[in-house]
Design a protein around this motif. Structure first.
Motif, PDB file in Angstrom:
ATOM      1  N   LEU A  79       0.794  -1.480  -0.018  1.00  0.00           N
ATOM      2  CA  LEU A  79       0.357   0.015   0.307  1.00  0.00           C
ATOM      3  C   LEU A  79       0.740   1.267   0.182  1.00  0.00           C
ATOM      4  O   LEU A  79       2.191   1.512   0.792  1.00  0.00           O
ATOM      5  N   LEU A  80       0.666   1.940  -1.382  1.00  0.00           N
ATOM      6  CA  LEU A  80       1.464   3.620  -1.013  1.00  0.00           C
ATOM      7  C   LEU A  80       0.600   4.592  -0.976  1.00  0.00           C
ATOM      8  O   LEU A  80      -0.295   4.516  -1.823  1.00  0.00           O
ATOM      9  N   MET A  81       0.987   5.608  -0.110  1.00  0.00           N
ATOM     10  CA  MET A  81       0.947   6.485   0.212  1.00  0.00           C
ATOM     11  C   MET A  81       1.002   7.881  -1.073  1.00  0.00           C
ATOM     12  O   MET A  81       2.240   8.646  -1.125  1.00  0.00           O
ATOM     13  N   ASP A  82       0.392   8.139  -1.606  1.00  0.00           N
ATOM     14  CA  ASP A  82       0.667   9.009  -3.440  1.00  0.00           C
ATOM     15  C   ASP A  82       0.378  10.114  -2.863  1.00  0.00           C
ATOM     16  O   ASP A  82      -0.872  10.293  -3.570  1.00  0.00           O
ATOM     17  N   ILE A  83       1.659  10.842  -2.084  1.00  0.00           N
ATOM     18  CA  ILE A  83       0.792  12.638  -2.219  1.00  0.00           C
ATOM     19  C   ILE A  83       0.527  13.881  -3.005  1.00  0.00           C
ATOM     20  O   ILE A  83       0.691  14.274  -3.730  1.00  0.00           O
ATOM     21  N   LYS A  84       2.864  13.147  -3.703  1.00  0.00           N
ATOM     22  CA  LYS A  84       2.917  14.571  -4.971  1.00  0.00           C
ATOM     23  C   LYS A  84       2.188  13.664  -6.462  1.00  0.00           C
ATOM     24  O   LYS A  84       2.039  14.211  -7.625  1.00  0.00           O
ATOM     25  N   GLY A  85       1.114  12.300  -6.368  1.00  0.00           N
ATOM     26  CA  GLY A  85       0.772  12.182  -7.845  1.00  0.00           C
ATOM     27  C   GLY A  85       1.817  11.075  -8.439  1.00  0.00           C
ATOM     28  O   GLY A  85       1.426  11.298  -9.927  1.00  0.00           O
ATOM     29  N   ASP A  86       3.159  10.797  -8.253  1.00  0.00           N
ATOM     30  CA  ASP A  86       3.293  10.618  -9.182  1.00  0.00           C
ATOM     31  C   ASP A  86       4.508   8.732  -8.903  1.00  0.00           C
ATOM     32  O   ASP A  86       5.341   8.269  -9.811  1.00  0.00           O
ATOM     33  N   LEU A  87       3.029   7.956  -8.700  1.00  0.00           N
ATOM     34  CA  LEU A  87       3.277   6.489  -8.570  1.00  0.00           C
ATOM     35  C   LEU A  87       2.506   5.709  -9.144  1.00  0.00           C
ATOM     36  O   LEU A  87       2.791   4.559  -9.537  1.00  0.00           O
ATOM     37  N   SER A  88       1.749   6.831  -9.760  1.00  0.00           N
ATOM     38  CA  SER A  88       0.854   5.891 -10.540  1.00  0.00           C
ATOM     39  C   SER A  88       0.964   4.858 -11.845  1.00  0.00           C
ATOM     40  O   SER A  88       1.097   3.915 -12.473  1.00  0.00           O
ATOM     41  N   ARG A 248      -4.485   7.841  -3.458  1.00  0.00           N
ATOM     42  CA  ARG A 248      -4.111   8.621  -4.768  1.00  0.00           C
ATOM     43  C   ARG A 248      -4.687  10.084  -2.773  1.00  0.00           C
ATOM     44  O   ARG A 248      -5.504  10.161  -2.581  1.00  0.00           O
ATOM     45  N   LEU A 249      -3.630  10.293  -2.729  1.00  0.00           N
ATOM     46  CA  LEU A 249      -3.571  11.746  -1.925  1.00  0.00           C
ATOM     47  C   LEU A 249      -3.323  13.561  -2.331  1.00  0.00           C
ATOM     48  O   LEU A 249      -3.108  14.279  -1.101  1.00  0.00           O
ATOM     49  N   THR A 250      -3.488  13.662  -3.832  1.00  0.00           N
ATOM     50  CA  THR A 250      -3.129  14.666  -4.371  1.00  0.00           C
ATOM     51  C   THR A 250      -3.384  15.624  -4.031  1.00  0.00           C
ATOM     52  O   THR A 250      -2.963  17.022  -3.520  1.00  0.00           O
ATOM     53  N   ASP A 251      -5.160  15.739  -3.821  1.00  0.00           N
ATOM     54  CA  ASP A 251      -5.799  16.928  -3.085  1.00  0.00           C
ATOM     55  C   ASP A 251      -6.153  16.934  -1.592  1.00  0.00           C
ATOM     56  O   ASP A 251      -7.213  17.359  -0.755  1.00  0.00           O
ATOM     57  N   ILE A 252      -5.005  16.849  -1.234  1.00  0.00           N
ATOM     58  CA  ILE A 252      -5.997  16.507   0.928  1.00  0.00           C
ATOM     59  C   ILE A 252      -4.176  16.552   1.234  1.00  0.00           C
ATOM     60  O   ILE A 252      -3.768  16.543   3.180  1.00  0.00           O
ATOM     61  N   GLN A 253      -2.942  17.128   0.667  1.00  0.00           N
ATOM     62  CA  GLN A 253      -2.149  17.718   1.008  1.00  0.00           C
ATOM     63  C   GLN A 253      -2.395  18.757   2.322  1.00  0.00           C
ATOM     64  O   GLN A 253      -1.060  18.962   3.240  1.00  0.00           O
ATOM     65  N   ASP A 254      -3.496  19.997   2.294  1.00  0.00           N
ATOM     66  CA  ASP A 254      -3.161  20.378   3.378  1.00  0.00           C
ATOM     67  C   ASP A 254      -4.537  20.338   3.912  1.00  0.00           C
ATOM     68  O   ASP A 254      -4.920  20.979   5.350  1.00  0.00           O
ATOM     69  N   ARG A 255      -4.448  18.954   4.309  1.00  0.00           N
ATOM     70  CA  ARG A 255      -5.967  18.224   5.084  1.00  0.00           C
ATOM     71  C   ARG A 255      -5.056  17.483   6.043  1.00  0.00           C
ATOM     72  O   ARG A 255      -4.806  16.003   5.984  1.00  0.00           O
TER      73      ARG A 255
END
Length: 512
Positions: A79-88, A248-255
């Motif tokens: 399980l990967l947490m992809d915050i920057k969106g570059d793992l897909s 995919r966590l690209t839209d919750i960096q500020d949360r």
């Protein structure tokens, strides 16, 4: 024997393993790669957790990608947490490159471009398999720690959960929880006071404000049904490769509150549902938490304690946690001390604070006669890292400045068309993306309040009717009394005295 030969023997012996392993690259000496001096991570120790650290652009994400690929190839889900969106890009094979071939020739490992089985998950409204959990599954203790409640407020939450259990009121989403919070000091005040003791409006008000704060970070999307079954993280494809689940966590960096809430929920659920594995030869699941500082920076002391406890205990379930961040100092010392594998990419010394951090970081690694760790930390190139793992007996392997192997999959994101195609084939999307809003505490309490209000209205109407009946009865009694009472004039006219007087007068008149 030359220094290079001695070093080669030192690395080979220090990385010898009887069981299965992952080779992450080849050791370097004096800035040159020593071909065949492979740095290995035994699968047996991969549930001992790890750290991937380094400045921006030094290759952390690629190292994470390499580990995920090789674990998948060994049949171990990730399980990967992809915050920057570059793992897909893991879902597509690498296009290859001359520099990759050159790198692998130096390392002494073949390069095989391939795609991997990938599942895209989401906590928000992004496309992917929706991850949810109910408030009941979260539990009073975890919820109190996420909300950073006082002991008194935590006690109130525990009472509320108990009341819902006793009265079979499902707590599914935050709407349910907010409703029961209000009910305790309003319509249900007397009921709670009688059965559970008085609950102050000050306590429920403070809890409600914390819930709203969590809601504003998007937690209302996370709490609800259908709950995600953690067993679905353990899927293996038809070729025996473990699925790489990318959150995919690209839209919750500020949360960060939502991120840490999810992480705690997931880890607690894994710990409570996975069986004890004991001293196994391979892990069941590996989790990579990218931008790990997002969890720790905003975490309360209670939350940190909870994370530390889970990190210590969850490895017995065959689960490894790997934190990915810029600097090891982003991770609390109590957690850092539990990490067996450390892959440290270059750090930059731009300020006095940076230089101090580098010295502290160097102290986290074993001493080596071949390296000045502080110096190496600032001189590593892109795709190079200091690696220290644990051997099969739990002892640190020799510290090695390592030329890291290249990812076998694409080192870039998927196109929109590729994403759509991947999601269209997913069985998990069909399973979890239907929103269910069954009857729960919110609806049941509203119904209960309506029934109570209806009963109260009936009772009020009954009392009003009884009052009207009494008034009518009183009026009739008064009227009857008035009708039977003799008029004073009639009484005089009909009296014997008056009649005798009248007859006397008439007798006298007639005689005349």
């Amino acid at each position: 024997m030359s220094k290079t030969d001695t070093f080669f023997k030192y690395i080979r012996e220090g990385n010898a393993t009887k069981g299965d392993f992952i080779a992450v690259g080849s050791a370097m000496l004096d800035g040159e790669t020593v071909t065949g001096a492979h740095v290995k991570i035994p699968l047996k120790t991969m549930n001992r957790h790890g750290l991937i650290a380094g400045a921006t652009g030094t290759g952390k994400t690629k190292s994470l990608q390499v580990l995920a690929e090789n674990l998948s190839d060994k049949g171990i889900p990730v399980l990967l947490m992809d915050i920057k969106g570059d793992l897909s890009g893991l879902a597509q094979p690498s296009p290859g490159h001359a520099k990759i071939d050159e790198r692998h020739e130096k390392i002494g490992l073949p390069f095989d471009a391939k795609a991997f089985p990938v599942e895209l998950l989401t906590l928000s409204e992004q496309d992917g398999v929706r991850l949810r959990a109910t408030v009941s599954e979260f539990g009073p203790v975890l919820l109190s720690r996420v909300l950073d409640l006082t002991d008194t407020q935590s006690g109130v939450v525990a009472v509320i959960f108990q009341y819902c259990d006793d009265n079979k009121l499902p707590l599914l989403d935050l709407k349910d929880f907010k409703k029961i919070l209000q009910y305790t000091t309003q319509e249900g005040k007397a009921e709670f006071t009688e059965s559970y003791g008085r609950i102050s409006t000050a306590s429920t008000g403070a809890i409600l404000r914390k819930v709203i704060e969590l809601e504003q970070q998007g937690a209302d999307l996370f709490f609800g049904e259908k709950s995600f079954d953690t067993q679905d993280l353990l899927r293996i494809d038809d070729n025996g490769r473990g699925y790489i689940n990318i959150l995919r966590l690209t839209d919750i960096q500020d949360r960060p509150k939502l991120f840490s809430t999810f992480m705690l929920s997931l880890l607690a659920e894994i710990y409570s549902t996975f069986p004890e594995q004991g001293d196994s030869d391979r892990p069941e699941l590996i989790l990579f938490i990218d931008e790990a500082h997002l969890i720790f920076n905003e975490a309360s002391k209670a939350l940190l304690n909870q994370i530390e406890s889970i990190v210590k205990l969850i490895r017995s379930k065959g689960v490894g946690l790997y934190f990915v961040t810029q600097n090891p100092t982003d991770v609390p010392e109590a957690v850092l001390g539990q990490l067996g594998l450390k892959i440290q990419h270059a750090l930059r010394a731009f300020t006095a604070k940076d230089r101090k951090a580098i010295k502290l970081t160097a102290q986290n690694y074993p001493d080596s006669e071949y390296y000045d760790t502080t110096e190496v930390l600032t001189s590593l190139g892109i795709g190079e890292a200091l690696v220290s793992a644990l051997d099969e007996k739990g002892r640190p392997t020799p510290l090695a400045a390592t030329m890291m192997r290249a990812p076998m999959s694409r080192m870039d994101v998927l196109t929109d068309m590729e994403l759509s195609s991947l999601l269209a084939k997913s069985k998990m999307v069909k399973k979890y993306n239907e929103t269910i809003d069954r009857e729960s505490a919110y609806e049941m309490l509203n119904e209960k309040i309506k029934e109570a209000e209806a009963d109260e209205a009936k009772e009020k109407a009954k009392k009003e009717q009884e009052a009207l009946k009494k008034a009518e009865s009183k009026r009739k009694t008064t009227t009857r009394r008035k009708s039977t009472a003799m008029n004073p004039i009639i009484k005089v006219l009909t009296s014997a005295t008056f009649i005798r007087s009248v007859f006397g007068i008439l007798t006298k008149v007639l005689k005349k």
